[in-house]
Design an enzyme around this catalytic site. Structure first.
Site, short mmCIF file in Angstrom:
data_model
loop_
_atom_site.label_atom_id
_atom_site.label_comp_id
_atom_site.label_asym_id
_atom_site.label_seq_id
_atom_site.Cartn_x
_atom_site.Cartn_y
_atom_site.Cartn_z
N LYS A 116 0.81 -1.22 0.00
CA LYS A 116 0.00 0.00 0.00
C LYS A 116 0.85 1.27 0.00
CE LYS A 116 -3.17 -2.97 0.07
NZ LYS A 116 -3.69 -3.43 -1.22
N GLU A 200 -2.11 8.19 7.89
CA GLU A 200 -2.95 8.99 6.99
C GLU A 200 -3.92 9.83 7.78
OE1 GLU A 200 -3.62 5.98 3.19
OE2 GLU A 200 -5.36 6.75 4.25
N HIS A 235 -16.07 -4.83 5.85
CA HIS A 235 -15.31 -4.90 4.60
C HIS A 235 -15.89 -5.87 3.59
CE1 HIS A 235 -12.47 -2.27 6.56
NE2 HIS A 235 -12.46 -3.11 7.58
N ARG A 291 -7.78 -7.29 -10.29
CA ARG A 291 -8.57 -8.48 -10.64
C ARG A 291 -9.94 -8.04 -11.14
NH1 ARG A 291 -9.43 -7.67 -4.97
NH2 ARG A 291 -11.63 -7.18 -4.70
C1 MV4 Z 1 -9.55 4.73 5.28
C2 MV4 Z 1 -10.76 5.11 5.91
C3 MV4 Z 1 -10.84 6.41 6.38
N1 MV4 Z 1 -9.81 7.26 6.24
N2 MV4 Z 1 -8.55 5.63 5.15
C4 MV4 Z 1 -10.56 0.05 5.01
C5 MV4 Z 1 -9.65 -1.05 4.58
C6 MV4 Z 1 -8.76 -0.47 3.56
N3 MV4 Z 1 -9.22 -0.95 2.29
C7 MV4 Z 1 -8.88 1.01 3.70
N4 MV4 Z 1 -10.00 1.28 4.55
C8 MV4 Z 1 -10.32 2.54 4.97
N5 MV4 Z 1 -9.36 3.49 4.82
C9 MV4 Z 1 -8.69 6.86 5.63
N6 MV4 Z 1 -7.67 7.71 5.52
C10 MV4 Z 1 -11.77 4.16 6.03
C11 MV4 Z 1 -11.56 2.86 5.56
C12 MV4 Z 1 -12.66 1.95 5.67
C13 MV4 Z 1 -13.33 1.46 4.53
C14 MV4 Z 1 -12.96 1.81 3.23
C15 MV4 Z 1 -13.62 1.32 2.13
C16 MV4 Z 1 -14.70 0.46 2.30
C17 MV4 Z 1 -15.08 0.11 3.55
C18 MV4 Z 1 -14.42 0.60 4.69
C19 MV4 Z 1 -14.84 0.23 5.97
C20 MV4 Z 1 -14.18 0.72 7.07
C21 MV4 Z 1 -13.08 1.57 6.92
#
Ligand code: MV4
Length: 507
Positions: A116, A200, A235, A291
């Site tokens: 990442k 972040e 998720h 994917r």
């Molecule tokens: C975040 C966020 C809020 N702020 N980054 C969740 C797992 C990974 N894919 C990144 N994720 C997130 N990153 C910042 N700076 C909130 C999430 C997040 C989330 C993102 C997309 C879809 C579902 C989610 C569920 C919880 C938290």
């Protein structure tokens, strides 16, 4: 063109890819574990190879056996589907080294996007907006504090090797940093064998919007618009739609251009997805998925482009036959992921044998399924039974179609998520398109509650029907042929399935 493709997957996505192959005159090779001997993907494929006992680690995750099966059956390519080995760079490399075509991007691209911090570094260099914060991992809580002070609290600690929310910690004040840092590091080390952490700015109410991209081996990359994926729980996405109800044409274009730049930065080949967080009119790169995704059908509906077909064509070296200007979004599509989960029991994974399967039909409805009557739902694999997808002229028509189709979908023998989806389709914030990634937790009472699933479903249907009736009444009285008024709905279930067989009576 490819002649024979091995599908290194199971369930609905294996079925979807086999269908794509058949339409193109490509032979398909299914693989199966002992739990899937009579599964639909095995029955549908031209050839099938047993790869091991039920546990995934002994079957669908056995890269060596999959490559061996492809070579033994004379396949010239392997399609990984999603999940399992789809985003393992070593698998892509193994496939290519065996002289087979990997239906997906280069192994190096998969590896770069799996890291990442590397992904953020590349995106920043390509001018793609990233969430404010550091691109390098931090070595200590003190270093994290320096960055957090600059960003302002709250911040989010994330695992560099992350994904799926593991190794993530929200920190609201400097005092919480040390503990959160150690916690995130430990979790990341345990989950990924890599405890690297970066910092972040934390977005508290973002939407999750992603852009589909498609690249060929000749350097052309296009985007196919966005999908709104905010409705998720832990998720796992539950409902997806295209287009997003909130993006303006101008925002769509900006986001699309950013996604193409992101894909170009890694010489992307095949179907991929750029995930963004969207909040207060700004969007930020989150991750790239290298994917085909579960929710690809909503994009197929609104673009008219068959993503599996184009994955196979570009894998074989064909150039894309369309340009960005050729791609137009028509109407609105919604997908519900139908899972074997008991929603009222807190999304508890359910097991059972599918005794009856009634698949919705009619205008604008698509079912991408991996089950049939007699199918035994166990606990070895993920609980996705199939996807119900609708396409309408606009969002309201798509919602109406989804309500109608959910009402026709009959799965007996195992608990499913259908009551949840039915409740979402009549929930006012959903209907307004007012969504964030916290939608499900914030509507838990309405969508899950403590109601019996059957009762929740009945209530949701009743609300939908009342609304429908109110709308009809607003259009003026409806008259039968004899001039008498009549009501458009009745409370009983449909007397027959679309197949002509009577619906079994519920106990
Ligand atoms: C975040 C966020 C809020 N702020 N980054 C969740 C797992 C990974 N894919 C990144 N994720 C997130 N990153 C910042 N700076 C909130 C999430 C997040 C989330 C993102 C997309 C879809 C579902 C989610 C569920 C919880 C938290």
């Amino acid at each position: 063109m490819l002649r024979r493709v091995l599908i290194a997957n199971r369930g609905e996505i294996a079925v979807r890819i086999i269908r794509g192959c058949r339409e193109m005159g490509i032979e398909s090779v299914a693989v199966f574990s002992d739990a899937d001997r009579r599964s639909p993907h095995v029955l549908l494929a031209d050839h099938a190879v047993r790869i091991g006992p039920p546990p995934s680690v002994d079957s669908y995750l056995r890269a060596d056996r999959l490559v061996e099966a492809a070579l033994a059956t004379g396949a010239d390519a392997i399609h990984p589907g999603y999940g399992f080995l789809a985003e393992r760079a070593e698998f892509a490399r193994l496939v290519t080294e065996a002289g087979l075509v990997f239906v997906g991007p280069e192994a190096g691209t998969i590896a770069a996007m799996g890291d990442k911090t590397e992904a953020r570094r590349r995106m920043r260099a390509a001018g793609v907006p990233i969430v404010p914060g550091a691109v390098d991992a931090v070595a200590s809580p003190e270093e994290a504090e320096t960055i957090a002070d600059e960003l302002g609290f709250p911040v989010l600690l994330k695992a560099a090797a992350g994904g799926g929310g593991k190794g993530m910690r929200v920190v609201t004040e400097p005092g919480g940093l040390a503990r959160a840092f150690e916690g995130a590091r430990r979790e990341a080390e345990a989950a990924f064998g890599d405890g690297s952490i970066y910092v972040e700015r934390y977005l508290d109410r973002p939407r999750h919007i992603e852009i589909q991209v498609l690249g060929d081996r000749h350097g052309t990359i296009v985007h196919l618009g966005e999908r709104e994926c905010s409705i998720q729980r832990r998720h796992q996405k539950l409902v997806e739609e295209a287009p997003s109800p909130v993006l303006s044409a101008e925002e769509r274009e900006r986001m699309g251009r950013a996604a193409v730049a992101a894909a170009a930065a890694v010489d992307y080949v095949g179907a991929g997805t750029i995930e963004f967080l969207y909040q207060d009119g700004e969007f930020y790169f989150l991750e790239m998925n290298t994917r085909l995704q579960v929710e690809h059908p909503v994009t197929e509906c609104v673009t008219g482009i068959d993503l599996v077909e184009w994955q196979l064509r570009v894998a074989a070296g064909e150039p894309l036959a369309f340009t960005q200007e050729d791609i137009r979004l028509v109407g609105h599509a919604i997908e519900c992921r139908i899972t074997s989960e008991d929603v009222a029991a807190g999304f508890l994974p359910a097991t059972g044998v599918v005794r009856t399967l009634g698949i919705p039909q009619g205008a604008g409805v698509r079912w991408d399924g991996g089950i049939g009557e007699g199918f035994a739902v166990g606990l070895h694999y993920d609980p996705l039974l199939g996807k119900l997808i609708v396409h309408g002229a606009d969002r309201n028509q798509a919602i109406a179609r989804m309500r109608r189709a959910l009402g026709e979908l009959l799965i007996e023998g195992v608990a499913t998520s259908v009551p949840f989806h039915t409740a979402v389709m009549v929930e006012p914030d959903f209907m307004r398109g007012d969504l964030t990634i916290r939608y499900v937790e914030e509507h838990e009472q309405t969508l899950v509650g403590t109601l019996e699933p059957e009762r929740a479903a009945n209530l949701a249907v009743a609300i939908a029907l009342l609304e429908h009736d109110a709308r009809n009444r607003a259009r003026g009285p409806r008259r039968g042929p004899d001039g008498a008024g009549f009501s458009a709905w009745r409370q009983a279930a449909l007397p027959v399935q679309p197949t002509g067989r009577p619906w079994p009576r519920r106990p």
